[in-house]
Structure formats: structure tokens, C-alpha cells
Design a protein around this motif. Structure first.
Motif, short mmCIF file in Angstrom:
data_model
loop_
_atom_site.label_atom_id
_atom_site.label_comp_id
_atom_site.label_asym_id
_atom_site.label_seq_id
_atom_site.Cartn_x
_atom_site.Cartn_y
_atom_site.Cartn_z
N GLN A 67 0.82 -1.22 0.00
CA GLN A 67 0.00 0.00 0.00
C GLN A 67 0.85 1.27 0.00
O GLN A 67 0.64 2.19 0.81
CB GLN A 67 -0.95 0.02 1.23
N LEU A 70 -0.79 4.95 -0.20
CA LEU A 70 -1.49 5.34 1.02
C LEU A 70 -0.51 5.55 2.18
O LEU A 70 -0.60 6.53 2.92
CB LEU A 70 -2.52 4.25 1.37
N GLN A 256 -7.86 0.93 -0.49
CA GLN A 256 -6.70 1.82 -0.66
C GLN A 256 -7.10 3.11 -1.37
O GLN A 256 -6.73 4.21 -0.94
CB GLN A 256 -5.58 1.11 -1.44
N ASP A 257 -7.90 2.98 -2.43
CA ASP A 257 -8.31 4.17 -3.19
C ASP A 257 -9.15 5.12 -2.35
O ASP A 257 -8.93 6.33 -2.30
CB ASP A 257 -9.14 3.76 -4.42
N ALA A 259 -9.40 5.25 0.92
CA ALA A 259 -8.66 5.78 2.06
C ALA A 259 -7.79 6.96 1.65
O ALA A 259 -7.72 7.98 2.35
CB ALA A 259 -7.80 4.68 2.70
N ILE A 260 -7.14 6.84 0.48
CA ILE A 260 -6.29 7.94 0.00
C ILE A 260 -7.13 9.21 -0.18
O ILE A 260 -6.77 10.29 0.29
CB ILE A 260 -5.59 7.56 -1.33
#
Ligand SMILES: *Cc1c(COP(=O)(O)O)cnc(C)c1O
Length: 360
Positions: A67, A70, A256-257, A259-260
Motif C-alpha cells: 500500500q 497510502l 486503498q483508493d 482511504a487515500i
């Protein structure tokens, strides 16, 4: 061997990660996935290494097992290095990894401090590791003397939840410091509610304490309970041990997307936290006027614990009025308590109006 009651213990005892890591884990090397072996440098490559379906749909490729995108953002925001972070499928996965890396089933033990978060006990049961419970004091602080007497050479983890769930308060900095200095195992500080607190995170003390692990989550202040993202922050040596045993793709691409996107939106998160805190104070004031509320405990989190006349009765009455709160009456030191999560202004109005009707 020196014991904890030995007056020279500070001199003779010191933390050694190798001594507390399970033998089988020491010998492991992490599973090397296709996405570990070839890391894209951004140039256009033909990826025929991972048996993926080549037709693009946004998630047809395996996610980055580390990750990196992130982690780079989180490392900068928290002023630590990427090598000090491990991400998990919620902090619950991170906590489970700690048991599996450091606690030998049927041999080792952990210490938890009830009333506290239920997962420490659940995970000790799943992993067949003894959970030694040391009750908080009446003012909801860790009982240092009892904790030190409970520790033995098989005690690997001490769970400290601060701000604590369900009591809401933060633990004294001096007490936590004392525990960090006198315990030879790992001190895990669960900071799920730190963003609502006026206390500083223990992340800034990581370099001073090789036995310190701090966990955080996107499930509370960041409003992302549904994506499951937990953070574990510790020395790079501890993180390296955990990386050996984590499932390679434990944080999926959608998480991940999302959260970023969220962690970059610092202003929205801060505004929501601010709103929740001001709503919390309103709710606290109103609770004072409810006839059957007897004690409202101090809170550093996004919930309020209150003692009522009869928690089972009031819990059921609130349910009948369409409001679900948490009944904590069976928890030690929490007899007849209810835990109220702070909602939106409108949700809190529903709670308040239900409480007022019952209060008359
Ligand atoms: C809610 C909560 C968590 C969050 O766990 P996730 O698995 O990250 O959702 C962790 N610790 C405590 C004390 C909590 O109350």
C-alpha cells in the motif's frame, strides 16, 4: 532472574524483540507475491506475471501488498517513516497479527484492562492465549501495582485503550509511561478515538520506546468503518516481523483508493470531528437534565458513558422509541451504564426527545 519486584529491574531488564517473537515466526520469510517481485516504476509494462484477467475494470489487478501510495501520505501526516507503518483490514486484523507474531498458544499470556474493548479478549480466545484481566481503578485508570504483579515471563502483550472504550476517558500519561518503562513485553496503545481527544498521540514517542505499538483506525473520526482500514505504528523491527505473517493482499484496492481520497481531505475530517465534539457537549448538557441519569462520565471520545437508574429498562424503552444505544451494564465497573454514540444534530435530537419523554 530479576523479577518485577526487584528494585534494580530498570537496570537489569531490557526489551529484546527477539526474545518475545515466536520461534516459528522468526524463521519465516514473507510470501513473495508477483506484485512484490516486480514493483512498477510507472513506466508502461506488459503485466503477464500474476495470472490476472487482462481486461481493465478498475480492480482486475492485484492491489499493492505494501500500500505504498497510502502509506506515503500517512507517513507524512503522522511524521513517521513508511517502514514504521503496517496497514490491516481494520485494526482488528492488526491486533490479531500481534497475537500470532508474539504469543505462543497455551503458553503465553496477555494483559487487558477491563472495562475495555472486547476484541482483546475475543482474540486471546481465538489464539488460545491466556487473557489476564486487571480491572481499572474506580476512576477508570490502569492499576499499575496490580498490572506489574500480574506480569510474568510469559506475558507478551499489554493492551492499553486510550481514550478507553467504553468509559471514554484517556489514561494518565505518567501511568502509561511507567508501564512502558517497567514492562519487558509489548505495550499496545489502541488509539481508535485519538482524533477526538485533546491528548497527544503516542506516535511521537515511538523512537523512545522500542516496546511501544500504537494502533489507529479509519473507522471512527475518519468515517470509514465500511472500508476496514487499521494502522499499526511501531519500530521498523516490529513492523518487519508483522510483515512476515500478514496476508499479502490484506488491504484491497477499493479500500486503498477510498482511504487515500479521505485522508487527503483533511479539512472535511477536521470539520466533522469539530461538529461531533460540539454535539457531544450539547448532549452532555441535556443528559444532566434527564431525571434517571445519575452520572455522566468524562469523555475524550465520540461517545458518552452514563450511569442510569436501570440500564436494561432504559435500553429497551429507547429501542421502542427507535433509538439504539449500547447497554454496558454487564461490564465490570459499568453496572447500569449506557453508552451513547454522538450522532448528527438530528439524530441526537431524536435521542434527546426520547430521553425527555421517558424522563417525565
Ligand atoms: C472501534 C474500535 C476499533 C476499531 O476497529 P476497526 O477494526 O479498525 O474498525 C479499535 N479499537 C477500539 C477500542 C475501538 O473502539
Amino acid at each position: 532472574m530479576a523479577t518485577l519486584n526487584d528494585p534494580y529491574r530498570i537496570e537489569v531488564m531490557s526489551f529484546n524483540l527477539d526474545n518475545i517473537t515466536r520461534e516459528n515466526v522468526k524463521g519465516l520469510s514473507p510470501y513473495s507475491s508477483a506484485r512484490d517481485e516486480y514493483v512498477s516504476d510507472g513506466s508502461t509494462m506488459v503485466f503477464l506475471d500474476a495470472n490476472e484477467n487482462p481486461f481493465e475494470n478498475g480492480v482486475n489487478r492485484y492491489p499493492d501488498p505494501q500500500q505504498r501510495g497510502l502509506k506515503a501520505i500517512l507517513a507524512e501526516q503522522k511524521d513517521i517513516e513508511e517502514e514504521n507503518i503496517l496497514l490491516g483490514n481494520g485494526s482488528d486484523e492488526v491486533l490479531d497479527l500481534l497475537f500470532r507474531a508474539f504469543c505462543e498458544p497455551k503458553e503465553d499470556n496477555i494483559i487487558s484492562l477491563p472495562p475495555t474493548y472486547g476484541m482483546y479478549k475475543v482474540l486471546s480466545g481465538i489464539n488460545l492465549v491466556e487473557n489476564r484481566e486487571v480491572l481499572l481503578t474506580n476512576d477508570f485508570q490502569p492499576n499499575v501495582d496490580k498490572i506489574l504483579k500480574t506480569i510474568d515471563s510469559n506475558t507478551k502483550l499489554l493492551f492499553i485503550c486510550s481514550p478507553n472504550n467504553p468509559t471514554g476517558n484517556s489514561f494518565s500519561t505518567q501511568i502509561i509511561e511507567e508501564l512502558l518503562n517497567s514492562f519487558n513485553g509489548l505495550v499496545v496503545i489502541d488509539e481508535a478515538y485519538i482524533d477526538f481527544s485533546s491528548e497527544e498521540s503516542w506516535i511521537s514517542k515511538l523512537s523512545e520506546h522500542p516496546n511501544l505499538i500504537v494502533t489507529q483506525t479509519l473507522s471512527k473520526a475518519y468515517g470509514m468503518a465500511g472500508i476496514r482500514l487499521g494502522l499499526c505504528m511501531a519500530s521498523s523491527e516490529i513492523i518487519a516481523v508483522l510483515n512476515k505473517i500478514k496476508p499479502p493482499y490484506n488491504v484491497n484496492q477499493l479500500t486503498q483508493d477510498k482511504a487515500i481520497e479521505r485522508v487527503l481531505d483533511v479539512a472535511s475530517v477536521a470539520q466533522e470531528v469539530k461538529d461531533i465534539l460540539s454535539e457531544r457537549e450539547k448532549l452532555r448538557e441535556t443528559l444532566k437534565t434527564v431525571s434517571f441519569v445519575q452520572t455522566i462520565y468524562a469523555t475524550d471520545a465520540n461517545f458518552i458513558l452514563a450511569k442510569v437508574d436501570n440500564a436494561n429498562l432504559r435500553y429497551t424503552q429507547l429501542l421502542e422509541k427507535g433509538v439504539v444505544v449500547r447497554n454496558r451494564t454487564t461490564q465490570p465497573l459499568c453496572e447500569n451504564t449506557l453508552r451513547f454514540t454522538v450522532g448528527t444534530a438530528e439524530e441526537n435530537k431524536s435521542l434527546i426527545s426520547a430521553l425527555k419523554t421517558l424522563s417525565n
